[in-house]
Structure formats: structure tokens, C-alpha cells
Design a protein around this motif. Sequence first.
Motif, PDB file in Angstrom:
ATOM      1  N   GLY A   1      -0.918   6.891   2.199  1.00 56.59           N
ATOM      2  CA  GLY A   1      -1.405   7.367   3.477  1.00 56.59           C
ATOM      3  C   GLY A   1      -0.701   8.642   3.905  1.00 56.59           C
ATOM      4  O   GLY A   1       0.252   9.089   3.274  1.00 56.59           O
TER       5      GLY A   1
ATOM      6  N   ARG B   1     -10.097  -5.277  12.978  1.00 57.21           N
ATOM      7  CA  ARG B   1      -9.965  -4.759  11.628  1.00 57.21           C
ATOM      8  C   ARG B   1     -11.346  -4.789  10.964  1.00 57.21           C
ATOM      9  O   ARG B   1     -12.036  -5.807  11.016  1.00 57.21           O
ATOM     10  CB  ARG B   1      -8.969  -5.627  10.856  1.00 57.21           C
ATOM     11  CG  ARG B   1      -8.458  -5.033   9.583  1.00 57.21           C
ATOM     12  CD  ARG B   1      -7.285  -5.842   9.054  1.00 57.21           C
ATOM     13  NE  ARG B   1      -6.133  -5.793   9.954  1.00 57.21           N
ATOM     14  CZ  ARG B   1      -4.945  -6.299   9.646  1.00 57.21           C
ATOM     15  NH1 ARG B   1      -4.759  -6.906   8.475  1.00 57.21           N
ATOM     16  NH2 ARG B   1      -3.960  -6.227  10.517  1.00 57.21           N
TER      17      ARG B   1
ATOM     18  N   TRP C   1     -10.408  -3.159   0.866  1.00 64.16           N
ATOM     19  CA  TRP C   1      -9.676  -2.324   1.813  1.00 64.16           C
ATOM     20  C   TRP C   1     -10.317  -2.513   3.187  1.00 64.16           C
ATOM     21  O   TRP C   1     -11.554  -2.502   3.318  1.00 64.16           O
ATOM     22  CB  TRP C   1      -9.746  -0.848   1.426  1.00 64.16           C
ATOM     23  CG  TRP C   1      -8.907  -0.499   0.242  1.00 64.16           C
ATOM     24  CD1 TRP C   1      -9.301  -0.454  -1.068  1.00 64.16           C
ATOM     25  CD2 TRP C   1      -7.522  -0.129   0.249  1.00 64.16           C
ATOM     26  NE1 TRP C   1      -8.252  -0.086  -1.869  1.00 64.16           N
ATOM     27  CE2 TRP C   1      -7.140   0.123  -1.085  1.00 64.16           C
ATOM     28  CE3 TRP C   1      -6.568   0.019   1.250  1.00 64.16           C
ATOM     29  CZ2 TRP C   1      -5.849   0.510  -1.443  1.00 64.16           C
ATOM     30  CZ3 TRP C   1      -5.285   0.405   0.898  1.00 64.16           C
ATOM     31  CH2 TRP C   1      -4.935   0.644  -0.430  1.00 64.16           C
TER      32      TRP C   1
ATOM     33  N   LEU D   1      -5.433   6.228  -1.668  1.00 63.37           N
ATOM     34  CA  LEU D   1      -4.569   5.097  -1.346  1.00 63.37           C
ATOM     35  C   LEU D   1      -4.422   4.201  -2.573  1.00 63.37           C
ATOM     36  O   LEU D   1      -5.363   4.051  -3.358  1.00 63.37           O
ATOM     37  CB  LEU D   1      -5.150   4.284  -0.197  1.00 63.37           C
ATOM     38  CG  LEU D   1      -5.457   5.034   1.099  1.00 63.37           C
ATOM     39  CD1 LEU D   1      -5.958   4.051   2.157  1.00 63.37           C
ATOM     40  CD2 LEU D   1      -4.253   5.792   1.588  1.00 63.37           C
TER      41      LEU D   1
ATOM     42  N   GLU E   1       0.830  -1.202   0.000  1.00 64.47           N
ATOM     43  CA  GLU E   1       0.000   0.000   0.000  1.00 64.47           C
ATOM     44  C   GLU E   1       0.867   1.256   0.000  1.00 64.47           C
ATOM     45  O   GLU E   1       2.003   1.240   0.481  1.00 64.47           O
ATOM     46  CB  GLU E   1      -0.906   0.056   1.241  1.00 64.47           C
ATOM     47  CG  GLU E   1      -1.859  -1.102   1.395  1.00 64.47           C
ATOM     48  CD  GLU E   1      -1.325  -2.136   2.360  1.00 64.47           C
ATOM     49  OE1 GLU E   1      -2.110  -2.906   2.943  1.00 64.47           O
ATOM     50  OE2 GLU E   1      -0.083  -2.178   2.526  1.00 64.47           O
TER      51      GLU E   1
ATOM     52  N   TYR F   1      -4.790   1.534   7.200  1.00 65.53           N
ATOM     53  CA  TYR F   1      -5.576   0.967   6.103  1.00 65.53           C
ATOM     54  C   TYR F   1      -4.787  -0.147   5.435  1.00 65.53           C
ATOM     55  O   TYR F   1      -3.604   0.007   5.130  1.00 65.53           O
ATOM     56  CB  TYR F   1      -5.924   2.046   5.084  1.00 65.53           C
ATOM     57  CG  TYR F   1      -7.033   2.943   5.554  1.00 65.53           C
ATOM     58  CD1 TYR F   1      -6.833   3.856   6.584  1.00 65.53           C
ATOM     59  CD2 TYR F   1      -8.304   2.870   4.999  1.00 65.53           C
ATOM     60  CE1 TYR F   1      -7.856   4.664   7.052  1.00 65.53           C
ATOM     61  CE2 TYR F   1      -9.345   3.688   5.441  1.00 65.53           C
ATOM     62  CZ  TYR F   1      -9.105   4.576   6.470  1.00 65.53           C
ATOM     63  OH  TYR F   1     -10.132   5.377   6.922  1.00 65.53           O
ATOM     64  N   TYR F   2      -5.480  -1.265   5.223  1.00 66.31           N
ATOM     65  CA  TYR F   2      -4.870  -2.447   4.644  1.00 66.31           C
ATOM     66  C   TYR F   2      -5.571  -2.838   3.347  1.00 66.31           C
ATOM     67  O   TYR F   2      -6.805  -2.817   3.274  1.00 66.31           O
ATOM     68  CB  TYR F   2      -4.956  -3.633   5.601  1.00 66.31           C
ATOM     69  CG  TYR F   2      -4.208  -3.464   6.890  1.00 66.31           C
ATOM     70  CD1 TYR F   2      -4.833  -2.901   7.999  1.00 66.31           C
ATOM     71  CD2 TYR F   2      -2.889  -3.883   7.015  1.00 66.31           C
ATOM     72  CE1 TYR F   2      -4.150  -2.744   9.195  1.00 66.31           C
ATOM     73  CE2 TYR F   2      -2.198  -3.732   8.208  1.00 66.31           C
ATOM     74  CZ  TYR F   2      -2.845  -3.162   9.292  1.00 66.31           C
ATOM     75  OH  TYR F   2      -2.157  -3.017  10.477  1.00 66.31           O
ATOM     76  N   CYS F   3      -4.783  -3.227   2.384  1.00 67.85           N
ATOM     77  CA  CYS F   3      -5.292  -3.821   1.167  1.00 67.85           C
ATOM     78  C   CYS F   3      -5.315  -5.335   1.352  1.00 67.85           C
ATOM     79  O   CYS F   3      -4.400  -5.900   1.967  1.00 67.85           O
ATOM     80  CB  CYS F   3      -4.358  -3.438   0.019  1.00 67.85           C
ATOM     81  SG  CYS F   3      -4.751  -4.161  -1.578  1.00 67.85           S
TER      82      CYS F   3
ATOM     83  N   ASP G   1     -12.148   8.443  10.482  1.00 72.46           N
ATOM     84  CA  ASP G   1     -11.465   7.691   9.427  1.00 72.46           C
ATOM     85  C   ASP G   1      -9.997   7.428   9.757  1.00 72.46           C
ATOM     86  O   ASP G   1      -9.318   6.725   9.003  1.00 72.46           O
ATOM     87  CB  ASP G   1     -11.554   8.449   8.095  1.00 72.46           C
ATOM     88  CG  ASP G   1     -12.979   8.623   7.615  1.00 72.46           C
ATOM     89  OD1 ASP G   1     -13.320   9.744   7.162  1.00 72.46           O
ATOM     90  OD2 ASP G   1     -13.751   7.647   7.691  1.00 72.46           O
TER      91      ASP G   1
ATOM     92  N   VAL H   1     -13.902  -1.863   4.783  1.00 69.07           N
ATOM     93  CA  VAL H   1     -14.189  -0.513   4.325  1.00 69.07           C
ATOM     94  C   VAL H   1     -14.836  -0.536   2.939  1.00 69.07           C
ATOM     95  O   VAL H   1     -15.893   0.044   2.729  1.00 69.07           O
ATOM     96  CB  VAL H   1     -12.903   0.334   4.273  1.00 69.07           C
ATOM     97  CG1 VAL H   1     -13.192   1.715   3.674  1.00 69.07           C
ATOM     98  CG2 VAL H   1     -12.298   0.463   5.653  1.00 69.07           C
TER      99      VAL H   1
ATOM    100  N   GLY I   1       0.010  -2.289   5.361  1.00 70.97           N
ATOM    101  CA  GLY I   1      -0.773  -1.213   5.956  1.00 70.97           C
ATOM    102  C   GLY I   1      -0.160   0.150   5.736  1.00 70.97           C
ATOM    103  O   GLY I   1       1.064   0.285   5.621  1.00 70.97           O
TER     104      GLY I   1
ATOM    105  N   ARG J   1      -9.614  -1.373   7.522  1.00 73.65           N
ATOM    106  CA  ARG J   1      -8.892  -0.429   8.373  1.00 73.65           C
ATOM    107  C   ARG J   1      -8.959  -0.901   9.813  1.00 73.65           C
ATOM    108  O   ARG J   1      -9.869  -1.636  10.206  1.00 73.65           O
ATOM    109  CB  ARG J   1      -9.452   0.982   8.237  1.00 73.65           C
ATOM    110  CG  ARG J   1     -10.882   1.152   8.712  1.00 73.65           C
ATOM    111  CD  ARG J   1     -11.373   2.563   8.359  1.00 73.65           C
ATOM    112  NE  ARG J   1     -12.748   2.785   8.795  1.00 73.65           N
ATOM    113  CZ  ARG J   1     -13.450   3.869   8.485  1.00 73.65           C
ATOM    114  NH1 ARG J   1     -12.910   4.841   7.741  1.00 73.65           N
ATOM    115  NH2 ARG J   1     -14.697   4.002   8.915  1.00 73.65           N
TER     116      ARG J   1
END
Length: 124
Positions: free
Chosen positions: A9, A45, A36, A20, A6, A92-94, A88, A48, A117, A38
Motif C-alpha cells: 500500500g 468493508r 481482497w 498489493l 499484506e 485494503y484487506y486480504c 479507491d 473488491v 490491512g 477494502r
Amino acid sequence: QVQLVESGGGLVQAGGSLRLSCTGSGRSFSGFDMAWFRQVSGKEREFVAGHRWVTTYYTDSVRGRFTISRDNARNTVHLQMNSLNSDDTAVYYCAGALQRVGEFPRSQSKYTYWGQGTQVTVSS
């Protein structure tokens, strides 16, 4: 095997925007559900946004503000985040998983591949 990385950010003021990006290597995204998630420290987790074929999925709190998109040819997934607020703020993770029949997966346990992340901080 798929590796996800990722980027994008950072720190932004409330009301601002961030984009992102998630870039994959190892195999094509084609045929994958991409999402995605978060996570705030001390909390689970949470899902999103997700993308399968041409359909997108969002959690209620971001619908209308966030947009997920993907480019299978470039093995990238993006999350455009507008009208950001302090809620928010998170890492954030893919995530990616081979597509299966049925509902789009919103549980982190359904995903095989994860990025490291990227921190998003929204200042009020």
C-alpha cells in the motif's frame, strides 16, 4: 490456522498503479477462496476481488482496472491496481476461507482469515 500479511500500500496520484501482496503462513492456500476487501472509515468493508481455482471475480467498480492473481506454491495473492482514482482510497484487506460449493463468497462474514490491512491513498 492461517496468518495473512499484506504489503504494497501507499500514496499514489490519480491514474497511477499499485500492486498489493498478501503472504500467508500456517498452511497452504490451496483449497482456499482468497479475496481482497477494502474499507473506508465509517463504511462497511466491501468486496473488491476474489480468486477460486482459475476463476476471478470483481466488483463492478474495479473490473477492467484491477487484477487478482495467486501463487499457491508461494502462498501469495496479489492485487494489481491500475487507473486508480480517489474512490479507491481505503484500507485494503486480504481474506481467506476454505472453499465451499456454490457462488463465490462476497460477504466478509464468510471469511475466516484476515490480514491486518494496508492503506491505499489516491491523491487527485
